[in-house]
Design a protein around this motif. Sequence first.
Motif, PDB file in Angstrom:
ATOM      1  N   TYR A  54      36.196  46.619  79.507  1.00  0.00           N
ATOM      2  CA  TYR A  54      35.930  48.080  80.194  1.00  0.00           C
ATOM      3  C   TYR A  54      36.159  49.187  78.909  1.00  0.00           C
ATOM      4  O   TYR A  54      37.009  49.006  78.247  1.00  0.00           O
ATOM      5  CB  TYR A  54      36.563  48.565  81.283  1.00  0.00           C
ATOM      6  N   TYR A  70      36.632  53.536  78.716  1.00  0.00           N
ATOM      7  CA  TYR A  70      36.802  54.588  79.610  1.00  0.00           C
ATOM      8  C   TYR A  70      36.900  56.101  78.813  1.00  0.00           C
ATOM      9  O   TYR A  70      37.255  55.915  77.702  1.00  0.00           O
ATOM     10  CB  TYR A  70      38.270  54.245  80.218  1.00  0.00           C
ATOM     11  N   TYR A 109      38.678  59.819  79.425  1.00  0.00           N
ATOM     12  CA  TYR A 109      39.783  60.388  79.933  1.00  0.00           C
ATOM     13  C   TYR A 109      39.897  61.803  79.581  1.00  0.00           C
ATOM     14  O   TYR A 109      39.402  61.997  78.406  1.00  0.00           O
ATOM     15  CB  TYR A 109      41.146  59.892  79.678  1.00  0.00           C
ATOM     16  N   LEU A 116      46.738  62.695  81.892  1.00  0.00           N
ATOM     17  CA  LEU A 116      45.083  62.329  81.989  1.00  0.00           C
ATOM     18  C   LEU A 116      44.542  62.033  82.937  1.00  0.00           C
ATOM     19  O   LEU A 116      44.955  61.258  83.743  1.00  0.00           O
ATOM     20  CB  LEU A 116      45.013  61.171  80.984  1.00  0.00           C
ATOM     21  N   LEU A 132      41.084  60.259  84.583  1.00  0.00           N
ATOM     22  CA  LEU A 132      40.076  59.334  84.638  1.00  0.00           C
ATOM     23  C   LEU A 132      38.870  60.229  84.765  1.00  0.00           C
ATOM     24  O   LEU A 132      38.496  60.345  85.978  1.00  0.00           O
ATOM     25  CB  LEU A 132      40.224  58.049  85.318  1.00  0.00           C
ATOM     26  N   PHE A 170      39.926  61.740  75.722  1.00  0.00           N
ATOM     27  CA  PHE A 170      40.264  60.250  75.003  1.00  0.00           C
ATOM     28  C   PHE A 170      39.375  59.338  75.536  1.00  0.00           C
ATOM     29  O   PHE A 170      38.933  58.961  76.683  1.00  0.00           O
ATOM     30  CB  PHE A 170      41.670  59.986  75.509  1.00  0.00           C
ATOM     31  N   ARG A 179      39.562  48.647  76.907  1.00  0.00           N
ATOM     32  CA  ARG A 179      40.440  47.398  77.799  1.00  0.00           C
ATOM     33  C   ARG A 179      40.113  46.265  77.229  1.00  0.00           C
ATOM     34  O   ARG A 179      39.249  45.762  77.207  1.00  0.00           O
ATOM     35  CB  ARG A 179      40.240  47.519  79.078  1.00  0.00           C
ATOM     36  N   THR A 227      46.430  44.362  78.390  1.00  0.00           N
ATOM     37  CA  THR A 227      47.054  45.674  78.839  1.00  0.00           C
ATOM     38  C   THR A 227      47.975  46.006  77.663  1.00  0.00           C
ATOM     39  O   THR A 227      48.691  45.141  77.003  1.00  0.00           O
ATOM     40  CB  THR A 227      48.019  45.197  80.127  1.00  0.00           C
ATOM     41  N   PRO A 228      48.278  47.253  77.383  1.00  0.00           N
ATOM     42  CA  PRO A 228      47.750  48.423  78.226  1.00  0.00           C
ATOM     43  C   PRO A 228      46.448  48.624  77.208  1.00  0.00           C
ATOM     44  O   PRO A 228      45.899  48.126  76.585  1.00  0.00           O
ATOM     45  CB  PRO A 228      48.718  49.655  77.852  1.00  0.00           C
ATOM     46  N   LEU A 229      45.654  49.900  77.752  1.00  0.00           N
ATOM     47  CA  LEU A 229      44.710  50.507  77.104  1.00  0.00           C
ATOM     48  C   LEU A 229      44.845  50.771  75.791  1.00  0.00           C
ATOM     49  O   LEU A 229      46.071  51.207  75.478  1.00  0.00           O
ATOM     50  CB  LEU A 229      44.079  51.598  78.097  1.00  0.00           C
ATOM     51  N   PHE A 244      43.802  53.638  73.084  1.00  0.00           N
ATOM     52  CA  PHE A 244      43.631  54.941  73.037  1.00  0.00           C
ATOM     53  C   PHE A 244      42.936  55.421  71.646  1.00  0.00           C
ATOM     54  O   PHE A 244      43.789  54.979  70.898  1.00  0.00           O
ATOM     55  CB  PHE A 244      44.469  55.997  73.670  1.00  0.00           C
ATOM     56  N   GLY A 245      42.045  56.266  71.569  1.00  0.00           N
ATOM     57  CA  GLY A 245      41.743  56.897  70.393  1.00  0.00           C
ATOM     58  C   GLY A 245      42.716  58.134  70.270  1.00  0.00           C
ATOM     59  O   GLY A 245      43.446  58.402  71.323  1.00  0.00           O
ATOM     60  N   LYS A 246      42.915  59.068  69.277  1.00  0.00           N
ATOM     61  CA  LYS A 246      43.618  60.083  69.225  1.00  0.00           C
ATOM     62  C   LYS A 246      43.095  61.539  69.701  1.00  0.00           C
ATOM     63  O   LYS A 246      43.784  62.254  70.046  1.00  0.00           O
ATOM     64  CB  LYS A 246      43.675  60.397  67.689  1.00  0.00           C
ATOM     65  N   PHE A 277      53.368  52.028  82.978  1.00  0.00           N
ATOM     66  CA  PHE A 277      53.479  52.351  81.364  1.00  0.00           C
ATOM     67  C   PHE A 277      54.042  53.694  81.230  1.00  0.00           C
ATOM     68  O   PHE A 277      53.869  54.592  82.082  1.00  0.00           O
ATOM     69  CB  PHE A 277      52.080  52.430  80.724  1.00  0.00           C
ATOM     70  N   TYR A 303      54.537  56.777  78.338  1.00  0.00           N
ATOM     71  CA  TYR A 303      54.182  57.160  77.224  1.00  0.00           C
ATOM     72  C   TYR A 303      54.879  58.398  76.718  1.00  0.00           C
ATOM     73  O   TYR A 303      55.437  59.291  77.718  1.00  0.00           O
ATOM     74  CB  TYR A 303      52.491  57.617  77.195  1.00  0.00           C
ATOM     75  N   SER A 342      47.999  62.338  70.029  1.00  0.00           N
ATOM     76  CA  SER A 342      47.815  61.335  71.052  1.00  0.00           C
ATOM     77  C   SER A 342      48.952  60.721  71.845  1.00  0.00           C
ATOM     78  O   SER A 342      50.069  61.012  71.570  1.00  0.00           O
ATOM     79  CB  SER A 342      46.958  60.163  70.261  1.00  0.00           C
ATOM     80  N   LEU A 356      52.434  54.989  73.213  1.00  0.00           N
ATOM     81  CA  LEU A 356      53.077  54.063  74.294  1.00  0.00           C
ATOM     82  C   LEU A 356      54.509  53.721  73.945  1.00  0.00           C
ATOM     83  O   LEU A 356      54.946  53.221  72.916  1.00  0.00           O
ATOM     84  CB  LEU A 356      52.384  52.727  74.457  1.00  0.00           C
ATOM     85  N   THR A 414      56.006  48.929  78.630  1.00  0.00           N
ATOM     86  CA  THR A 414      55.321  48.428  79.730  1.00  0.00           C
ATOM     87  C   THR A 414      56.159  47.900  80.756  1.00  0.00           C
ATOM     88  O   THR A 414      57.060  47.356  80.361  1.00  0.00           O
ATOM     89  CB  THR A 414      54.235  47.551  79.377  1.00  0.00           C
ATOM     90  N   ILE A 447      54.571  60.786  79.751  1.00  0.00           N
ATOM     91  CA  ILE A 447      53.638  60.683  80.865  1.00  0.00           C
ATOM     92  C   ILE A 447      53.535  59.201  81.480  1.00  0.00           C
ATOM     93  O   ILE A 447      53.737  58.156  80.516  1.00  0.00           O
ATOM     94  CB  ILE A 447      52.116  60.872  80.119  1.00  0.00           C
ATOM     95  N   GLN A 482      44.108  52.467  84.002  1.00  0.00           N
ATOM     96  CA  GLN A 482      45.432  53.079  84.237  1.00  0.00           C
ATOM     97  C   GLN A 482      45.185  54.437  85.010  1.00  0.00           C
ATOM     98  O   GLN A 482      44.247  55.247  84.285  1.00  0.00           O
ATOM     99  CB  GLN A 482      46.054  53.033  83.002  1.00  0.00           C
ATOM    100  N   PHE A 515      46.998  58.117  85.279  1.00  0.00           N
ATOM    101  CA  PHE A 515      48.082  58.618  84.787  1.00  0.00           C
ATOM    102  C   PHE A 515      48.805  59.684  85.758  1.00  0.00           C
ATOM    103  O   PHE A 515      48.225  60.295  86.712  1.00  0.00           O
ATOM    104  CB  PHE A 515      47.673  59.446  83.812  1.00  0.00           C
ATOM    105  N   GLY A 516      50.163  59.929  85.797  1.00  0.00           N
ATOM    106  CA  GLY A 516      50.754  61.087  86.261  1.00  0.00           C
ATOM    107  C   GLY A 516      50.577  62.326  85.448  1.00  0.00           C
ATOM    108  O   GLY A 516      49.822  62.349  84.573  1.00  0.00           O
TER     109      GLY A 516
END
Lengths: 109, 116
Positions: free
Chosen positions: A31, A33, A35, A43, A45, A88, A92, A95-97, A99-101, B34, B36, B43, B46, B49, B93, B105, B107-108
Amino acid sequence: GEDVEQSLFLSVREGDSSVINCTYTDSSSTYLYWYKQEPGAGLQLLTYIFSNMDMKQDQRLTVLLNKKDKHLSLRIADTQTGDSAIYFCAERLNTPLVFGKGTRLSVIA
Amino acid sequence: GAVVSQHPSRVICKSGTSVKIECRSLDFQATTMFWYRQFPKQSLMLMATSNEGSKATYEQGVEKDKFLINHASLTLSTLTVTSAHPEDSSFYICSASGQAPWDTQYFGPGTRLTVL
């Protein structure tokens, strides 16, 4: 290895379309994503696409996936000032995802 | 969509004290959570986990004795910053994911920690 690349900044005029691009390296991603992060917030989704799809549209958002080139894009139609945020992309694998910057989108009124 | 809350949203503490941050999944069972850390205009990094009932897996360079993580239930994980110093000031986060293969995922809203 895992790596997700995005351009850092994008500036568009209100009402125009925004296109945010992302490339990833691992073709086994299941997958992908998008965000959105507004200042001082977590973040949110926005949308996701399964790796066997080419396109997904959700109201003003269109996600295009080119698996051959490992390229993902997010198009925001009729961009509004409220769309100003950091976007972002993430892939996937397990785990975990990953991310790009993040791409900082600035919308000029 | 799934809702993840964090508490507190903002905390200011003195150097040397400990701070606990809570992360809750409100409407789903989070098998994995998770944590972060995000520095200004950067960015997400992490930190660790955690799976419910297990010890957390920390990323390289993250001190597990300084950042204590507890994931005691399927809806709650806590991060305790022990003996906080000004360099621990950051935006923390959490995120949570469920059991299904397509679960992403969620996020909070983040916790802004300032250590004086």
